[in-house]
Design a protein around this motif. Structure first.
Motif, PDB file in Angstrom:
ATOM      1  N   PRO A 244      -3.323  -1.722 -13.957  1.00  0.00           N
ATOM      2  CA  PRO A 244      -2.504  -1.974 -12.759  1.00  0.00           C
ATOM      3  C   PRO A 244      -1.309  -1.044 -12.597  1.00  0.00           C
ATOM      4  CG  PRO A 244      -3.122  -4.042 -13.793  1.00  0.00           C
ATOM      5  CD  PRO A 244      -3.570  -2.960 -14.726  1.00  0.00           C
ATOM      6  N   ASP A 245      -0.678  -0.630 -13.733  1.00  0.00           N
ATOM      7  CA  ASP A 245       0.521   0.195 -13.629  1.00  0.00           C
ATOM      8  C   ASP A 245       0.266   1.677 -13.907  1.00  0.00           C
ATOM      9  OD1 ASP A 245      -0.070  -0.105 -16.279  1.00  0.00           O
ATOM     10  OD2 ASP A 245       1.972  -0.605 -16.928  1.00  0.00           O
ATOM     11  N   ALA A 246      -1.018   2.076 -14.036  1.00  0.00           N
ATOM     12  CA  ALA A 246      -1.334   3.487 -14.270  1.00  0.00           C
ATOM     13  C   ALA A 246      -1.001   4.308 -13.018  1.00  0.00           C
ATOM     14  CB  ALA A 246      -2.807   3.649 -14.632  1.00  0.00           C
ATOM     15  N   ASN A 274       1.880   6.352  -1.058  1.00  0.00           N
ATOM     16  CA  ASN A 274       3.173   5.671  -0.915  1.00  0.00           C
ATOM     17  C   ASN A 274       3.631   4.969  -2.191  1.00  0.00           C
ATOM     18  OD1 ASN A 274       3.311   6.500   1.721  1.00  0.00           O
ATOM     19  ND2 ASN A 274       2.647   4.542   2.587  1.00  0.00           N
ATOM     20  N   TRP A 275       2.668   4.382  -2.938  1.00  0.00           N
ATOM     21  CA  TRP A 275       3.060   3.507  -4.047  1.00  0.00           C
ATOM     22  C   TRP A 275       2.579   3.991  -5.410  1.00  0.00           C
ATOM     23  CZ3 TRP A 275       6.750   0.475  -2.491  1.00  0.00           C
ATOM     24  CH2 TRP A 275       6.813   0.137  -1.138  1.00  0.00           C
ATOM     25  N   GLY A 276       1.499   4.722  -5.476  1.00  0.00           N
ATOM     26  CA  GLY A 276       1.134   5.426  -6.687  1.00  0.00           C
ATOM     27  C   GLY A 276       0.545   4.641  -7.849  1.00  0.00           C
ATOM     28  N   THR A 277       0.268   3.356  -7.674  1.00  0.00           N
ATOM     29  CA  THR A 277      -0.383   2.565  -8.736  1.00  0.00           C
ATOM     30  C   THR A 277      -1.364   1.593  -8.098  1.00  0.00           C
ATOM     31  OG1 THR A 277       1.251   0.767  -8.719  1.00  0.00           O
ATOM     32  CG2 THR A 277       1.681   2.627 -10.212  1.00  0.00           C
ATOM     33  N   LEU A 278      -2.275   1.083  -8.912  1.00  0.00           N
ATOM     34  CA  LEU A 278      -3.205   0.055  -8.438  1.00  0.00           C
ATOM     35  C   LEU A 278      -2.439  -1.176  -7.971  1.00  0.00           C
ATOM     36  CD1 LEU A 278      -5.953  -1.361  -8.053  1.00  0.00           C
ATOM     37  CD2 LEU A 278      -5.950  -1.845 -10.517  1.00  0.00           C
TER      38      LEU A 278
END
Length: 308
Positions: A244-246, A274-278
């Protein structure tokens, strides 16, 4: 030869305690002080339920109680019990478990003393003495919500693990849900995520008079079916997804043409930018977690997006 059974309290005043059953000896549960198992609370009738034996197996019978006796979420007049069955009496959930060795004569006074010690220990830890509490490790959320639905409970189910979730109930029907008081996710997405939780403590608090602009209008059964279906699909594609935070980035150089993407895939591509993570994609997508995850898995497999 009969199996040896006990009732393990997985919610209620005596949570964590056990009440051994003596083979072939009936057990009456209720509020009256002269009974075998005494549960002193308003939702329990003086003589609420009885456990008797048939061919060495326990059978539970409701004794005309006001609020009913429930086995695995179903209101029963009489039902055969098997290992693992969950019984709801008042605010106590009891699980039928097997015990090793012979039970012999059971010291009723000692059992009562043991349960009262369990209750005293729990009371010291619990700020709200009247709340119904337990662990979802012992009673999974779908089973718990089914119990609450059938018994028409009112209140706010609070579940805590690394996050805090709230599920709002009105006569057993789920009408709102949120995680960490984040209302931007919306009740549907929040509810579906909460159902994936397998560990944590739960507490059923009194009803909350807070009003919400958007409420869930599906039945509890329909909500659970949709949430469990989504959970199955998410588990299926989980190996194709990053943590999730990769960190996620666009493929550079990007060989695959953008014109081949569907609108929903383009939306997810923009969320990656825009957000860059899962987790960022899932939290900000207007799609459910399954649809957004599938779109991201497609982008990864076609090399539009890469894990940094």
């Amino acid at each position: 030869m009969s199996d040896n059974y006990a009732l393990k309290f997985i919610s209620g005043k005596y949570q964590g305690g056990e009440f051994p059953l003596q083979a072939e000896k009936p057990l009456i549960i209720g509020r009256s002080s002269e009974l075998d198992m005494v549960l002193v609370e308003d939702m329990v009738s003086r003589k609420h339920a009885k456990i008797s034996w048939l061919a060495g197996k326990p059978v539970i019978e409701d004794l005309g109680s006001t609020n009913g006796t429930f086995v695995n979420g179903e209101k029963v007049k009489q039902a055969k019990l098997k290992e693992g069955d969950r019984i709801l009496v008042g605010t106590s959930i009891l699980k039928l478990i097997k015990q090793g060795g012979a039970t012999g004569d059971i010291d009723a006074a000692q059992i009562k003393a043991n349960l009262e010690q369990v209750a005293a220990n729990q009371s010291a830890r619990q700020s709200n003495k009247t709340a119904m509490t337990g662990k979802i490790d012992e009673v999974p959320l779908p089973d718990l919500l089914q119990l609450f639905h059938t018994s028409k409970k009112n209140g706010v189910l609070v579940v805590r693990d690394t996050h805090e979730a709230k599920i709002y109930l009105r006569t057993g029907k789920v009408y709102y849900a949120c995680i960490d008081d984040n209302h931007e996710l919306g009740p549907q997405k929040s509810f579906n995520r909460i159902i994936t939780w397998e560990k944590g403590d739960f507490e059923l608090r009194p009803p909350d008079d807070q009003s919400f602009m958007v409420e869930l209008d599906s039945s509890t059964e329909a909500l659970l079916m949709d949430a469990l279906r989504e959970l199955d699909e998410l588990r299926r594609i989980a190996p194709q997804l990053p943590a999730p935070d990769a960190t996620l980035t666009l493929a550079v150089p990007m060989q695959a043409p953008l014109r081949e993407l569907k609108p929903e895939q383009l939306d997810v591509l923009q969320l990656v930018i825009n957000w860059g993570t899962l987790q960022g994609v899932l939290d900000h997508s207007d799609k459910d977690d399954m649809a957004a995850s599938q779109a991201l898995a497609d982008l990864l497999s076609r090399d539009y997006v890469r894990q940094a």
